[in-house]
Motif scaffolding. Structure first.
Motif, PDB file in Angstrom:
ATOM      1  N   THR A   1       0.843  -1.552   0.291  1.00  9.47           N
ATOM      2  CA  THR A   1       0.415   0.338   0.093  1.00  9.47           C
ATOM      3  C   THR A   1       0.993   1.334   0.172  1.00  9.47           C
ATOM      4  N   LEU A   2       1.956   1.130  -0.010  1.00  8.33           N
ATOM      5  CA  LEU A   2       2.988   2.179  -0.258  1.00  8.33           C
ATOM      6  C   LEU A   2       3.033   2.570  -1.734  1.00  8.33           C
ATOM      7  N   CYS A   3       3.723   4.116  -2.012  1.00  5.70           N
ATOM      8  CA  CYS A   3       3.800   5.207  -3.365  1.00  5.70           C
ATOM      9  C   CYS A   3       4.284   3.706  -3.670  1.00  5.70           C
ATOM     10  N   ALA A   4       4.268   4.239  -5.161  1.00  6.15           N
ATOM     11  CA  ALA A   4       4.840   3.342  -6.491  1.00  6.15           C
ATOM     12  C   ALA A   4       5.764   4.133  -6.442  1.00  6.15           C
ATOM     13  N   GLY A   5       6.927   3.549  -6.470  1.00  5.68           N
ATOM     14  CA  GLY A   5       8.533   3.723  -6.769  1.00  5.68           C
ATOM     15  C   GLY A   5       9.155   3.679  -5.393  1.00  5.68           C
ATOM     16  N   CYS A   6       8.263   3.824  -4.266  1.00  5.14           N
ATOM     17  CA  CYS A   6       8.757   4.532  -3.050  1.00  5.14           C
ATOM     18  C   CYS A   6       9.864   2.657  -2.994  1.00  5.14           C
ATOM     19  N   GLY A   7      11.231   3.615  -2.332  1.00  9.35           N
ATOM     20  CA  GLY A   7      12.261   2.568  -2.171  1.00  9.35           C
ATOM     21  C   GLY A   7      12.440   1.115  -1.279  1.00  9.35           C
ATOM     22  N   HIS A   8      11.335   1.836  -0.586  1.00 12.04           N
ATOM     23  CA  HIS A   8      11.098   0.405   0.161  1.00 12.04           C
ATOM     24  C   HIS A   8      10.196  -0.560   0.079  1.00 12.04           C
ATOM     25  N   ASN A   9       9.288  -0.316  -1.529  1.00  7.91           N
ATOM     26  CA  ASN A   9       8.693  -1.471  -2.187  1.00  7.91           C
ATOM     27  C   ASN A   9       9.598  -2.068  -2.681  1.00  7.91           C
TER      28      ASN A   9
ATOM     29  N   GLY B   1       6.254   3.864  10.376  1.00  5.89           N
ATOM     30  CA  GLY B   1       6.530   4.640   9.218  1.00  5.89           C
ATOM     31  C   GLY B   1       6.232   3.900   8.275  1.00  5.89           C
ATOM     32  N   CYS B   2       6.222   4.440   7.469  1.00  3.44           N
ATOM     33  CA  CYS B   2       6.080   3.308   6.394  1.00  3.44           C
ATOM     34  C   CYS B   2       7.298   2.627   5.806  1.00  3.44           C
ATOM     35  N   SER B   3       8.131   2.790   6.502  1.00  2.00           N
ATOM     36  CA  SER B   3       9.551   1.240   6.110  1.00  2.00           C
ATOM     37  C   SER B   3       8.411   0.282   7.571  1.00  2.00           C
TER      38      SER B   3
ATOM     39  N   ASP C   1      16.182   3.885   4.413  1.00  2.00           N
ATOM     40  CA  ASP C   1      16.799   5.418   4.904  1.00  2.00           C
ATOM     41  C   ASP C   1      16.486   6.848   4.042  1.00  2.00           C
ATOM     42  N   ASN C   2      15.443   7.531   3.888  1.00  2.00           N
ATOM     43  CA  ASN C   2      14.873   7.845   3.350  1.00  2.00           C
ATOM     44  C   ASN C   2      15.093   9.498   3.354  1.00  2.00           C
ATOM     45  N   GLY C   3      16.279   9.978   4.962  1.00  2.00           N
ATOM     46  CA  GLY C   3      16.179  10.898   5.283  1.00  2.00           C
ATOM     47  C   GLY C   3      14.807  12.152   5.730  1.00  2.00           C
TER      48      GLY C   3
ATOM     49  N   TYR D   1      10.402  11.552   7.474  1.00  2.00           N
ATOM     50  CA  TYR D   1       9.555  11.255   8.408  1.00  2.00           C
ATOM     51  C   TYR D   1       8.619  10.896   7.027  1.00  2.00           C
ATOM     52  N   GLY D   2       9.373   9.686   6.418  1.00  2.00           N
ATOM     53  CA  GLY D   2       7.776   9.589   4.687  1.00  2.00           C
ATOM     54  C   GLY D   2       6.112   9.811   5.592  1.00  2.00           C
ATOM     55  N   LEU D   3       6.135   8.697   6.404  1.00  2.00           N
ATOM     56  CA  LEU D   3       4.676   8.160   7.233  1.00  2.00           C
ATOM     57  C   LEU D   3       3.750   9.844   7.563  1.00  2.00           C
TER      58      LEU D   3
ATOM     59  N   PRO E   1      15.064   5.711  -1.355  1.00  2.00           N
ATOM     60  CA  PRO E   1      14.358   7.062  -1.516  1.00  2.00           C
ATOM     61  C   PRO E   1      12.666   7.481  -0.947  1.00  2.00           C
ATOM     62  N   CYS E   2      12.419   8.524  -1.238  1.00  2.00           N
ATOM     63  CA  CYS E   2      11.030   8.456  -0.720  1.00  2.00           C
ATOM     64  C   CYS E   2       9.751   9.736  -2.567  1.00  2.00           C
ATOM     65  N   VAL E   3       9.689   8.877  -2.869  1.00  2.00           N
ATOM     66  CA  VAL E   3       9.230   9.700  -3.920  1.00  2.00           C
ATOM     67  C   VAL E   3       8.085  10.701  -3.516  1.00  2.00           C
ATOM     68  N   THR E   4       7.823  10.929  -1.885  1.00  2.00           N
ATOM     69  CA  THR E   4       6.515  11.578  -2.509  1.00  2.00           C
ATOM     70  C   THR E   4       7.156  12.826  -1.438  1.00  2.00           C
ATOM     71  N   PHE E   5       7.975  12.563  -0.620  1.00  2.00           N
ATOM     72  CA  PHE E   5       8.508  13.972   0.130  1.00  2.00           C
ATOM     73  C   PHE E   5      10.016  13.872   0.174  1.00  2.00           C
ATOM     74  N   ASN E   6      11.324  13.402  -0.636  1.00  2.00           N
ATOM     75  CA  ASN E   6      12.383  13.774  -0.579  1.00  2.00           C
ATOM     76  C   ASN E   6      13.010  13.039  -1.692  1.00  2.00           C
TER      77      ASN E   6
END
Ligand code: TPP
Ligand code: SF4
Ligand code: MG
Length: 350
Positions: A31-39, A66-68, A138-140, A142-144, A216-221
């Motif tokens: 359910t994470l954003c498409a392109g999120c590094g965590h996926n 967190g998203c992670s 590590d996306n530097g 707080y994505g969530l 990388p957090c594609v939505t915020f960073n």
């Protein structure tokens, strides 16, 4: 050069050495954003567990908030799982491993979950050498909670809003090495080959694996001015070595020019082959590891690869001299002191 000497590789077979298919290592749909590094990291964990023939029913997945920390839901659907309170995954993991030493622990945390609210738990985990694969996605930021700077954000990096981070970052790898973690590595979610090799080696290590993955957090960073974006991570990745991993159960010979490749034997007999790149890097040398981390950080680069490994130190459970049988499986007659012993204790307290 790696030469397969006959037996088919589990990575190419339909089933692995346990007879399991790759899909049996999957979890729920992300359910994470498409392109999120965590996926991408979840995909690499699925691949590494399949290729290593890890029994999913022996795995416990642990995380914080967190998203992670949501991502363990997206791999190994038949494993045990515990989504702990924010920053408190290390103590839950320690309890789980003390209760059942037969488990294989995979902890997934974020840079916020580890570096901010969880830093106290993190430092004590690192000094204990608990058998756990501890991954920081590590996306530097707080994505969530919508992208605020986290403690790993680099000094001078910018938020989308233009706000600049004035504080120096915590380097979780340097901290882990300093505190006593016995396998410390850094990778990038976009580097499939390197991350897969490190994860496979992690399953052969006895003790704490601390793996920081730039994710990388594609939505915020992921904008210009961020040092945790896909573009920045690709351009400033400074790999220490080219990694090949040969698990103990594979019949593979590795041929290399003398002086070009370092061989590290893991606890279970698996082998890590580290091909020299620019510098002759020795991951068994703690001082060199700290120096290289510091030098690359000053250049604004990320040293990636296996940064430090100490394959032979006793893990926490061995240090505690626990019995072989998991404590959780011992019956009351074994764990309860007999009546005369209890009577003696009570008498001493009078
Ligand atoms: C006790 C507590 N404090 C604060 C929060 C709010 N909160 C939720 S997630 C989070 C930070 C997550 O950042 P990180 O660990 O880097 O994960 P990411 O979402 O970036 O993957 C915070 C502060 C919370 N859930 N619980
Ligand atoms: S907000 Fe960022 S960290 Fe969270 S799922 Fe989306 S891209 Fe990933
Ligand atoms: Mg984060």
């Amino acid at each position: 050069m790696i030469v397969n000497t006959g037996k088919s590789s589990p990575s190419k077979a339909r089933v692995n050495r346990l007879g399991l298919e790759s899909k049996q290592y999957r979890g729920a749909k992300t359910t994470l954003c498409a392109g999120c590094g965590h996926n991408a990291i979840s995909e690499r964990i699925i691949g590494a567990c399949y290729e290593m023939g890890v029994n999913p029913e022996r795995v416990i997945k642990l995380s914080g908030i967190g998203c992670s920390s949501k991502s363990p839901a997206y791999f190994l659907g038949s494993s045990h799982g515990f989504n702990a309170v924010h920053g408190r995954m290390p103590s839950v993991g320690t309890g789980a491993m003390l209760a059942n030493r037969d488990l294989i622990a995979i902890g997934v945390s974020g840079d916020g979950d580890t570096g901010a609210i969880g830093i106290g738990q993190f430092v004590h985990l690192m000094r204990r050498n608990l058998p756990i694969i501890y991954i920081i996605e590590d996306n530097g930021c707080y994505g969530l909670t919508k992208g605020q700077f986290s403690p790993t954000a680099d000094q001078g990096s910018a938020l989308k809003t233009g706000v600049i981070n004035d504080l120096p970052p915590i380097d979780t790898c340097a901290l882990a090495i300093e505190l006593g973690a016995t396998f410390v590595a850094r990778s990038f979610s976009g580097d499939k080959k390197q991350l897969s090799a490190i994860l496979k080696a992690a399953f052969s290590h006895r003790g704490t694996v601390m793996l920081d993955v730039l994710s990388p957090c594609v939505t915020f960073n992921d904008h210009e001015g961020s040092t945790k974006s896909y573009a920045y991570a690709k351009e400033h990745d400074d790999p220490l070595e080219e990694i090949s991993f040969v698990p103990f159960f594979e019949d593979i010979e590795v041929e290399y020019e003398p002086g070009t490749t370092r061989e590290v034997e893991m606890h279970d007999g698996s082998k890590l082959f580290l091909k020299k790149l620019a510098e002759d890097y020795n991951p068994l040398d703690k001082i060199q590891a700290m120096r290289v981390l510091s030098e690359t950080r000053m250049r604004g680069e990320y040293a990636t690869g296996v940064i430090y490994v100490e394959p032979d130190r006793d893990d926490f459970l061995t240090m505690l001299n626990l019995v072989d049988e998991p404590l959780a499986k011992l019956g009351p007659s074994t764990v309860r002191p007999p009546k005369p012993v209890l009577d003696k204790i009570m008498a001493a307290l009078k």
